[in-house]
Design a protein around this motif. Structure first.
Motif, mmCIF file in Angstrom:
data_model
loop_
_atom_site.group_PDB
_atom_site.id
_atom_site.type_symbol
_atom_site.label_atom_id
_atom_site.label_comp_id
_atom_site.label_asym_id
_atom_site.label_seq_id
_atom_site.Cartn_x
_atom_site.Cartn_y
_atom_site.Cartn_z
ATOM 1 N N THR A 180 -5.640 -5.552 6.054
ATOM 2 C CA THR A 180 -6.650 -5.523 5.002
ATOM 3 C C THR A 180 -7.800 -6.439 5.404
ATOM 4 O O THR A 180 -7.612 -7.373 6.189
ATOM 5 N N SER A 216 -5.361 -0.295 2.095
ATOM 6 C CA SER A 216 -4.108 -1.053 1.999
ATOM 7 C C SER A 216 -4.144 -2.098 0.879
ATOM 8 O O SER A 216 -3.590 -3.184 1.019
ATOM 9 N N LYS A 218 -2.619 -3.545 -2.321
ATOM 10 C CA LYS A 218 -1.236 -3.475 -2.819
ATOM 11 C C LYS A 218 -0.949 -4.695 -3.694
ATOM 12 O O LYS A 218 -1.795 -5.609 -3.758
ATOM 13 N N PRO A 219 0.229 -4.736 -4.360
ATOM 14 C CA PRO A 219 0.495 -5.855 -5.265
ATOM 15 C C PRO A 219 0.330 -7.221 -4.598
ATOM 16 O O PRO A 219 -0.145 -8.162 -5.230
ATOM 17 N N GLU A 220 0.664 -7.339 -3.319
ATOM 18 C CA GLU A 220 0.616 -8.653 -2.656
ATOM 19 C C GLU A 220 -0.820 -9.158 -2.461
ATOM 20 O O GLU A 220 -1.031 -10.349 -2.278
ATOM 21 N N ASN A 221 -1.802 -8.257 -2.426
ATOM 22 C CA ASN A 221 -3.160 -8.756 -2.140
ATOM 23 C C ASN A 221 -4.178 -8.447 -3.245
ATOM 24 O O ASN A 221 -5.342 -8.809 -3.132
ATOM 25 N N GLU A 223 -4.815 -9.455 -6.349
ATOM 26 C CA GLU A 223 -5.505 -10.491 -7.118
ATOM 27 C C GLU A 223 -6.703 -11.051 -6.346
ATOM 28 O O GLU A 223 -7.771 -11.266 -6.905
ATOM 29 N N ASP A 245 4.449 -0.187 -8.150
ATOM 30 C CA ASP A 245 3.295 -0.802 -7.482
ATOM 31 C C ASP A 245 1.992 -0.413 -8.183
ATOM 32 O O ASP A 245 1.127 -1.255 -8.424
ATOM 33 N N TYR A 248 1.587 -2.118 -11.436
ATOM 34 C CA TYR A 248 1.250 -3.524 -11.209
ATOM 35 C C TYR A 248 -0.254 -3.672 -10.949
ATOM 36 O O TYR A 248 -0.918 -4.566 -11.490
#
Ligand code: 3PY
Length: 253
Positions: A180, A216, A218-221, A223, A245, A248
């Motif tokens: 990303t 890409s 996704k929940p991990e990035n 915010e 996902d 979220y």
């Protein structure tokens, strides 16, 4: 204030039967937090009827979009789909110029512009994808390249038509690679996109128009991107195929 916008790009995934399951799963996750967000699902064209039916039946506020369209209303264009066909099925959005179409199906700035103009004239919302290749980024040409893509996509449009569109910044090297952009990279390009819209259509229109990050997300990035001043949401690839996902991401917006 711009309303956050989360768009799922399912790409060439899900049969019509599978699209019913996925759109029902997403619509079942609706809660009040979603009232503050616009949500759009872009399934393959053959799934549109099924997805619209599910969403209508559920009285869902989620809208649907196509992934591509032809700019002519009808004619001898084997394999293509027209805007009247999309409207008939209840579809209100359409992705234009995704890098996969630019790379694999010879989509050019000229055809992107023809599609954007035809969609805006018909009252549909184009989701205009722009973004640089890795070589372009490494040569330091990212911002001028993306600005040129934005100018080409909007050529000949009046502000009243242009405001129907959203622009999605999707660095090509971040699509389907798991890589990303950093938030700083995304903000730099999305701010340049908004400045270009201001130059073309005036600051008032540019302030209303939504600019998304894609590639890409996704929940991990999510915010990190949604906190950026010029990022108003996301165009989501792989994570839009997973109900947890995607829900979220909508809640995060
Ligand atoms: C991706 O996230 O891979 C996308 O191409 C979204 O359009």
């Amino acid at each position: 204030m711009r309303r956050p916008l989360i768009i799922g790009n399912w790409k060439m995934n899900k049969t019509p039967a599978e699209s019913v399951v996925l759109s029902q799963g997403i619509s079942n996750r609706y809660d009040r937090a979603w009232d503050a967000v616009d949500v759009v699902l872009c399934p393959p064209t053959i799934d549109l009827r099924s997805v619209v039916t599910v969403l209508d039946f559920d009285k869902s506020l989620v809208e649907t979009g196509a992934q591509n369209v032809h700019w002519k209303p009808s004619g001898a264009f084997t394999g293509e789909t027209s805007i009247p066909m999309l409207k008939d099925v209840g579809c209100t959005w359409c992705i234009v110029g995704h890098s996969e179409r630019r790379e694999m199906f010879a989509e050019s700035d000229e055809t992107v512009n023809l599609k954007v103009r035809a969609l805006c004239e018909s009252g549909l919302h184009p989701i205009i994808c722009v973004g640089e290749s890795l070589a372009m980024r490494e040569s330091g040409a990212t911002v001028p390249f993306v600005v040129d893509q934005v100018r080409a996509a909007f050529a000949g449009l009046e502000p009243e038509e242009a405001r129907l569109a959203v622009v999605a910044y999707e660095p090509v090297w971040a699509i389907g690679t798991g890589r990303t952009a950093t938030p700083d990279q995304a903000q730099e390009v999305c701010a340049a996109i908004r400045a270009t819209l201001a130059d073309l259509f005036g600051v008032g229109v540019a302030d209303e128009m939504r600019v998304l990050y894609g590639g890409s997300m996704k929940p991990e990035n999510v915010e990190g991107f949604l906190a950026l001043a010029d990022v108003d949401g996301g165009l989501i690839g792989g994570a839009s195929l997973n109900v947890d996902d995607f829900a979220y991401l909508v809640a995060a917006a």
